[in-house]
Design a protein around this motif. Sequence first.
Motif, PDB file in Angstrom:
ATOM      1  N   ASN A  35      97.012 -29.974  12.741  1.00  0.00           N
ATOM      2  CA  ASN A  35      97.861 -30.391  11.624  1.00  0.00           C
ATOM      3  C   ASN A  35      99.320 -30.011  11.876  1.00  0.00           C
ATOM      4  N   MET A  36      99.536 -28.809  12.403  1.00  0.00           N
ATOM      5  CA  MET A  36     100.911 -28.373  12.673  1.00  0.00           C
ATOM      6  C   MET A  36     101.542 -29.180  13.795  1.00  0.00           C
ATOM      7  N   LEU A  37     100.768 -29.523  14.831  1.00  0.00           N
ATOM      8  CA  LEU A  37     101.315 -30.358  15.909  1.00  0.00           C
ATOM      9  C   LEU A  37     101.802 -31.689  15.359  1.00  0.00           C
ATOM     10  N   LEU A  38     101.034 -32.280  14.460  1.00  0.00           N
ATOM     11  CA  LEU A  38     101.431 -33.565  13.874  1.00  0.00           C
ATOM     12  C   LEU A  38     102.654 -33.401  12.969  1.00  0.00           C
ATOM     13  N   ALA A  39     102.704 -32.313  12.215  1.00  0.00           N
ATOM     14  CA  ALA A  39     103.871 -32.055  11.365  1.00  0.00           C
ATOM     15  C   ALA A  39     105.122 -31.834  12.212  1.00  0.00           C
ATOM     16  N   ILE A  40     104.997 -31.097  13.287  1.00  0.00           N
ATOM     17  CA  ILE A  40     106.120 -30.850  14.203  1.00  0.00           C
ATOM     18  C   ILE A  40     106.650 -32.171  14.739  1.00  0.00           C
ATOM     19  N   THR A  41     105.742 -33.040  15.161  1.00  0.00           N
ATOM     20  CA  THR A  41     106.133 -34.360  15.666  1.00  0.00           C
ATOM     21  C   THR A  41     106.805 -35.180  14.577  1.00  0.00           C
ATOM     22  N   ALA A  42     106.217 -35.210  13.395  1.00  0.00           N
ATOM     23  CA  ALA A  42     106.764 -36.007  12.291  1.00  0.00           C
ATOM     24  C   ALA A  42     108.165 -35.552  11.895  1.00  0.00           C
ATOM     25  N   LEU A  43     108.454 -34.274  12.062  1.00  0.00           N
ATOM     26  CA  LEU A  43     109.774 -33.739  11.702  1.00  0.00           C
ATOM     27  C   LEU A  43     110.792 -33.857  12.837  1.00  0.00           C
ATOM     28  N   GLY A  44     110.367 -34.387  13.988  1.00  0.00           N
ATOM     29  CA  GLY A  44     111.296 -34.608  15.092  1.00  0.00           C
ATOM     30  C   GLY A  44     111.432 -33.454  16.067  1.00  0.00           C
ATOM     31  N   TYR A  45     110.519 -32.503  16.016  1.00  0.00           N
ATOM     32  CA  TYR A  45     110.546 -31.376  16.934  1.00  0.00           C
ATOM     33  C   TYR A  45     109.491 -31.565  18.026  1.00  0.00           C
ATOM     34  N   ALA A  46     109.469 -30.652  18.965  1.00  0.00           N
ATOM     35  CA  ALA A  46     108.496 -30.692  20.053  1.00  0.00           C
ATOM     36  C   ALA A  46     107.873 -29.312  20.212  1.00  0.00           C
ATOM     37  N   THR A  47     106.692 -29.289  20.823  1.00  0.00           N
ATOM     38  CA  THR A  47     105.978 -28.040  21.052  1.00  0.00           C
ATOM     39  C   THR A  47     104.894 -28.257  22.096  1.00  0.00           C
ATOM     40  N   VAL A  48     104.232 -27.180  22.455  1.00  0.00           N
ATOM     41  CA  VAL A  48     103.037 -27.228  23.282  1.00  0.00           C
ATOM     42  C   VAL A  48     102.082 -26.165  22.753  1.00  0.00           C
ATOM     43  N   TRP A  49     100.805 -26.471  22.784  1.00  0.00           N
ATOM     44  CA  TRP A  49      99.752 -25.553  22.341  1.00  0.00           C
ATOM     45  C   TRP A  49      99.529 -24.545  23.448  1.00  0.00           C
ATOM     46  N   LEU A  50      99.898 -23.293  23.237  1.00  0.00           N
ATOM     47  CA  LEU A  50      99.676 -22.229  24.218  1.00  0.00           C
ATOM     48  C   LEU A  50      98.498 -21.378  23.779  1.00  0.00           C
ATOM     49  N   ASP A  51      97.456 -21.436  24.564  1.00  0.00           N
ATOM     50  CA  ASP A  51      96.245 -20.681  24.287  1.00  0.00           C
ATOM     51  C   ASP A  51      95.812 -19.940  25.545  1.00  0.00           C
ATOM     52  N   GLY A  52      95.641 -20.679  26.636  1.00  0.00           N
ATOM     53  CA  GLY A  52      95.197 -20.067  27.886  1.00  0.00           C
ATOM     54  C   GLY A  52      96.115 -18.952  28.358  1.00  0.00           C
ATOM     55  N   ALA A  53      97.414 -19.113  28.134  1.00  0.00           N
ATOM     56  CA  ALA A  53      98.384 -18.095  28.563  1.00  0.00           C
ATOM     57  C   ALA A  53      98.153 -16.753  27.876  1.00  0.00           C
ATOM     58  N   LEU A  54      97.517 -16.784  26.717  1.00  0.00           N
ATOM     59  CA  LEU A  54      97.262 -15.553  25.966  1.00  0.00           C
ATOM     60  C   LEU A  54      96.006 -14.820  26.429  1.00  0.00           C
ATOM     61  N   ARG A  55      95.195 -15.474  27.219  1.00  0.00           N
ATOM     62  CA  ARG A  55      93.876 -14.940  27.551  1.00  0.00           C
ATOM     63  C   ARG A  55      93.850 -14.026  28.764  1.00  0.00           C
ATOM     64  N   TYR A  56      94.977 -13.795  29.376  1.00  0.00           N
ATOM     65  CA  TYR A  56      95.048 -12.977  30.587  1.00  0.00           C
ATOM     66  C   TYR A  56      95.979 -11.796  30.377  1.00  0.00           C
ATOM     67  N   GLU A  57      95.719 -10.739  31.107  1.00  0.00           N
ATOM     68  CA  GLU A  57      96.593  -9.559  31.134  1.00  0.00           C
ATOM     69  C   GLU A  57      96.854  -8.983  29.743  1.00  0.00           C
ATOM     70  N   SER A  58      95.866  -9.082  28.865  1.00  0.00           N
ATOM     71  CA  SER A  58      95.963  -8.533  27.498  1.00  0.00           C
ATOM     72  C   SER A  58      97.146  -9.103  26.722  1.00  0.00           C
ATOM     73  N   LYS A  59      97.586 -10.315  27.056  1.00  0.00           N
ATOM     74  CA  LYS A  59      98.759 -10.886  26.388  1.00  0.00           C
ATOM     75  C   LYS A  59      98.524 -11.110  24.899  1.00  0.00           C
ATOM     76  N   ALA A  60      97.348 -11.596  24.521  1.00  0.00           N
ATOM     77  CA  ALA A  60      97.067 -11.804  23.093  1.00  0.00           C
ATOM     78  C   ALA A  60      97.153 -10.488  22.335  1.00  0.00           C
ATOM     79  N   GLN A  61      96.592  -9.433  22.915  1.00  0.00           N
ATOM     80  CA  GLN A  61      96.629  -8.127  22.257  1.00  0.00           C
ATOM     81  C   GLN A  61      98.063  -7.607  22.166  1.00  0.00           C
TER      82      GLN A  61
END
Length: 174
Positions: A102-128
């Motif tokens: 839902n947020m990705l679609l809202a970001i697009t509708a408002l004229g902004y850009a983004t990327v879903w970052l998930d995998g980057a958080l799963r290594y080297e305790s980055k999420a923690q």
Amino acid sequence: MDVFEAIARRYSYRGDFTDAPVPRDELKKIVQAGIQAASAKNEQVASFVIVDDPSLLGQVTDIINKPVCRTAKAMIACVADPRAVMDEVSFVAEDCAASVENMLLAITALGYATVWLDGALRYESKAQRVSQLLGVPAGKHVRILLPIGVAAEPGTQREKLPFEQRAWFNRYGG
């Protein structure tokens, strides 16, 4: 922009952002779209931290170490509460995914850009580490980050397989 146009125009942006700010009222609209998402048993196990403080953005960027974060004007952290909501089953992945889409679609509708970052958080305790930095309570963790801004370069959605290769009526494969 209607929802079907936002779906057609949404893409994963990994480039630099311009210096244009993302106002807090727009960030609130984006996160409200995530809040309105479907949630298993309406338990609402996804919550959000909106990061727009330049110093804090820099600290998150240092942890994540992805180029797209360096020029982001804001980030939204989707915080996961993995507790069971039906018998002993957690639906946190589904709730986070619904909210983020839902947020990705809202970001697009408002004229902004983004990327879903998930995998980057799963290594080297980055999420923690990001969770600790953002004051996320024990038992919860940052599951997804959305760096947000105005794209410095135009982008397009990557080609998707045609309907006939991914969807059928009444029986898999037609």
